[in-house]
Design a protein around this motif. Structure first.
Motif, short mmCIF file in Angstrom:
data_model
loop_
_atom_site.label_atom_id
_atom_site.label_comp_id
_atom_site.label_asym_id
_atom_site.label_seq_id
_atom_site.Cartn_x
_atom_site.Cartn_y
_atom_site.Cartn_z
N LEU A 107 0.84 -1.24 -0.06
CA LEU A 107 0.12 0.11 0.14
C LEU A 107 0.70 1.31 0.02
N PRO A 108 0.57 2.28 -0.61
CA PRO A 108 1.34 3.54 -0.83
C PRO A 108 1.61 4.16 0.40
N ASN A 109 2.91 4.61 0.51
CA ASN A 109 3.29 5.52 1.77
C ASN A 109 3.09 4.62 3.21
N SER A 110 3.23 3.30 2.99
CA SER A 110 3.28 2.62 4.28
C SER A 110 4.23 1.37 3.98
N SER A 111 4.47 0.19 4.79
CA SER A 111 5.09 -0.83 4.74
C SER A 111 3.98 -2.16 4.77
N THR A 164 -4.49 -0.54 -5.70
CA THR A 164 -4.11 0.33 -4.63
C THR A 164 -4.64 1.76 -5.13
N GLU A 165 -4.71 2.80 -4.21
CA GLU A 165 -5.21 4.11 -4.37
C GLU A 165 -4.38 4.94 -3.72
N GLU A 166 -4.32 6.28 -3.92
CA GLU A 166 -3.17 7.01 -3.42
C GLU A 166 -3.51 6.98 -1.87
N SER A 167 -3.37 6.18 -1.31
CA SER A 167 -3.84 6.17 0.31
C SER A 167 -2.89 4.88 0.79
N PRO A 168 -2.34 4.87 2.07
CA PRO A 168 -2.13 3.69 2.83
C PRO A 168 -3.26 2.86 3.46
N ASP A 169 -4.48 3.51 3.21
CA ASP A 169 -5.58 2.76 4.07
C ASP A 169 -6.63 2.05 2.69
N LEU A 170 -6.56 2.79 1.70
CA LEU A 170 -7.83 2.45 0.72
C LEU A 170 -7.23 1.55 -0.48
N PHE A 171 -8.09 0.59 -0.68
CA PHE A 171 -7.46 -0.44 -2.12
C PHE A 171 -8.82 -0.79 -2.39
N LEU A 172 -8.80 -1.41 -3.57
CA LEU A 172 -9.94 -2.15 -4.19
C LEU A 172 -9.68 -3.66 -4.20
N THR A 173 -10.74 -4.57 -4.24
CA THR A 173 -10.39 -5.92 -4.62
C THR A 173 -11.50 -6.27 -5.42
N VAL A 174 -11.28 -7.48 -6.36
CA VAL A 174 -12.08 -8.32 -7.19
C VAL A 174 -12.48 -9.65 -6.96
N LEU A 212 -7.28 0.07 -12.94
CA LEU A 212 -7.48 1.60 -12.66
C LEU A 212 -6.13 2.28 -13.04
N SER A 213 -6.56 3.35 -13.62
CA SER A 213 -5.48 4.49 -14.05
C SER A 213 -5.50 5.55 -12.85
N PRO A 214 -4.09 5.77 -12.40
CA PRO A 214 -4.08 7.01 -11.38
C PRO A 214 -4.47 8.24 -12.20
N LEU A 215 -4.65 8.37 -13.45
CA LEU A 215 -5.04 9.56 -14.12
C LEU A 215 -6.50 9.89 -13.99
N THR A 216 -7.20 8.71 -14.38
CA THR A 216 -8.55 8.62 -14.08
C THR A 216 -9.11 7.92 -12.79
N PRO A 217 -8.83 7.98 -11.68
CA PRO A 217 -8.99 7.19 -10.68
C PRO A 217 -10.60 7.11 -10.20
N ASP A 343 5.08 9.56 -6.75
CA ASP A 343 5.04 10.54 -5.55
C ASP A 343 6.51 10.33 -4.76
N ASN A 344 7.16 9.15 -4.64
CA ASN A 344 8.32 9.11 -3.97
C ASN A 344 9.29 9.12 -4.85
N VAL A 345 10.14 10.46 -5.12
CA VAL A 345 10.97 10.35 -6.29
C VAL A 345 12.33 9.88 -5.83
N PRO A 346 12.99 9.11 -6.68
CA PRO A 346 14.06 8.36 -6.07
C PRO A 346 15.42 9.19 -5.91
N SER A 347 16.36 8.96 -5.10
CA SER A 347 17.39 9.89 -4.70
C SER A 347 18.09 10.20 -6.02
N SER A 348 18.78 11.18 -6.00
CA SER A 348 19.47 11.76 -7.13
C SER A 348 20.76 10.94 -7.51
N ASP A 349 21.23 10.08 -6.57
CA ASP A 349 22.54 9.50 -6.86
C ASP A 349 21.81 8.16 -7.66
#
Length: 551
Positions: A107-111, A164-174, A212-217, A343-349
């Motif tokens: 899930l995004p922004n979580s472990s 997954t959606e843009e949240s550590p708590d929300l997601f869809l299942t089928v 699902l596309s993040p551009l048309t959630p 959202d989480n841009v990798p380090s410049s290295d």
């Protein structure tokens, strides 16, 4: 030179740099791929089929899951300087599932990691940030008691996919129970008490896939044992619906089925009433293109922007002309203007190393491998009697009210792979989704250019069947899995290729077309299953590993 890298690494990632990386990554896929690593062995690998792959932490972690009911996390081993892309098993999580794991997503922004399986359950596990960031290659194992966070029993049949959606708590299942559900981990509920969240969508057939596309959630696509894929819109605003879909939302439901995706006719191996869409994807680069793969047929490309139509086809084609364009949705940016940034841009290295690697690969200047577009056109796949099947027959089989939405026909068709034996996924590849990829029953995966339909490559990805293909978000790196207990990594080759099968493309496609066109009687399948069980029971060596079960 070190000073230059230091300056670059301390600078913020600019839009120009992002666009340059996108161009480099796109160009790198023009070069021929080859296998660069195999993940898993008798010490650190899965012990059953690997059905689930997903990239997490902006590509730092590869999540895998399979028939052994475990999730394994793979991360680059910085101490291994001899292996290309030296991913090593970083953690093993025993999920507690009692059925094959079909999908696993962090899930995004979580472990937290969500898994779905053949036991109908949705399970959430979490080994904590400290363990996630250890990266020491020790591959610790976590029991279900140690890692378990929550079990959701909302579905009543095998649960197949997570989005997954843009949240550590929300997601869809089928699920094969024909429903799509949205889960919110912030809200406690008791499934046994009937307090599960509202059903987002229900279709009167078993469902296998969700996209699902993040551009048309606000839109999602579901498909399964039906001749159609279904596009749902969850905005439920009458004005928006009238403008974009020329219909009104269903007042009694949370979402509305606004379009169906269909075909002119079936594949030769398909039986009326037994059509099955095994995989679907929505484009992450433009938000409107949809891929669907049909069992015993081919991969099709659609667009949610196209007008529904019912005009007759002039015959089998490898590429269908685009449908007339509808009004462009104001909320969707044209694909040429899209630059997807995580959202989480990798380090410049990492950015610097990535550019160096891609530029080194491009400097090899290995020629592209293409076949003529006409080679995509397989043998005549339909006889006149089969083409006479009507929509009335299909509505009789799938007569649920929400399936009456207008039908969109495909823009393109990609053939060559064989999708009969297992539930295969389909995917886009490249920063602007320039390529279409699909697994195949012959152990290969196929790669086509989306724009032209030309076959770009055939690569051996599994000893039996390739089911899953996932591209890295920022690198020219592709993870592939199937019936084998290992995961294969592919990247642009800067040496002679070992696993390309393009030299045998014609014979491979011919065999796959023959396999896809065979019709299997249900009695024959049951007899084959019974004989296989009897043979397994009579096997004297009890130490042989359990054979992978198909999805």
């Amino acid at each position: 030179m070190d000073h230059v890298y230091s300056t670059v690494s301390s600078a913020p990632l600019t839009a120009l740099s992002v666009r340059r990386k996108s161009r480099l990554l796109s160009a790198s896929f023009d070069n021929a791929l080859d296998r660069v690593n195999v993940l898993g062995d008798h010490r650190s690998g899965h012990t059953g089929c690997v059905n689930a792959l997903s990239w997490a932490r902006d590509g730092e972690v590869l999540v895998s899951g399979g028939d052994d009911c475990t999730v394994r996390l793979w991360r680059i081993d910085a101490n291994n300087v001899n292996q290309e892309y030296p991913f090593a098993c970083d953690a093993v999580i025993h999920t507690g599932h009692t059925g094959n794991i079909f999908n696993a997503q962090m899930l995004p922004n979580s472990s937290r990691i969500a898994t779905v399986a053949g036991d109908s359950q949705v399970r959430i596990c979490d080994i904590g940030e400290a363990a996630m960031n250890a990266g020491n290659g020790s591959s610790p194992e976590y029991t279900s008691r140690q890692a378990h966070v929550r079990t959701l029993r909302c579905h009543t049949a095998r649960t197949k996919r997570i989005v997954t959606e843009e949240s550590p708590d929300l997601f869809l299942t089928v699920s094969e129970d024909g429903t799509v559900r949205q889960h919110d981990l912030r809200i406690p509920h008791n499934c046994n008490a009937g307090a599960c969240s509202a059903i987002l969508a229900r279709v009167n057939c078993e469902l296998s896939t969700l996209a699902l596309s993040p551009l048309t959630p606000y839109q999602f696509v579901v498909a399964g044992e039906s001749p159609y894929g279904y596009l749902f819109d969850r905005r439920q605003a009458p004005r928006v619906f009238r403008e974009e879909w020329d219909l009104l939302p269903e007042s009694d439901n949370v979402t509305t089925c606004v379009r169906r995706f269909g075909r002119i006719s079936r594949g030769m191996g398909e039986r009326p009433g037994y059509e099955h869409i095994t995989g679907a994807r929505m484009s992450t680069s433009n938000g409107h293109e949809v891929l669907m793969t049909y069992s015993s047929d081919a991969v099709y490309l659609y667009s949610t922007r196209d007008e529904p139509r019912t005009s007759e086809s002039s015959g089998p084609q490898s590429l269908l002309q685009p449908n007339p364009k509808r009004r462009r949705m104001q909320s969707v940016v044209p694909s040429r203007e899209v630059n997807v940034v995580a959202d989480n841009v990798p380090s410049s290295d990492i950015n610097v190393r990535m550019e160096e690697d891609i530029e080194r690969i491009l400097s090899e200047n290995e020629p592209d491998v293409d076949m003529e577009a006409t080679s995509l056109t397989g043998p005549d796949e339909h006889d006149d009697e089969e083409d006479a099947d009507t929509d009335e027959e299909q509505s009789r089989v799938y007569g649920e009210p929400s399936t009456g939405a207008p039908v969109i026909l495909p823009r393109a068709r990609f053939v060559g792979a064989c999708n009969v034996e297992t539930v295969k996924d389909v995917n886009f590849l490249g920063p602007q989704d320039e390529f279409v990829v699909s697994g195949s029953d012959d152990g290969n995966f196929f790669m086509w250019r989306k724009s032209s339909g030309k076959l770009h490559d055939i690569l051996e990805g599994d000893g039996s069947v390739v089911n899953v293909i996932e591209g890295h978000p920022h690198l020219p790196l592709v993870a592939v899995s199937g019936i084998d207990t290992t995961v294969k990594l592919f990247a642009p080759a800067h040496r002679s290729r070992t696993f390309s099968r393009m030299q045998s493309a014609e014979s491979i496609m011919t065999r796959n077309a023959e396999a896809s066109s065979r019709r299997f009687d249900l009695t024959d399948l049951l007899l084959h299953h019974y004989m296989a069980r009897e043979a397994a029971a009579d096997h004297e060596d009890s130490n042989d590993p359990e054979q992978c079960r198909f999805q």
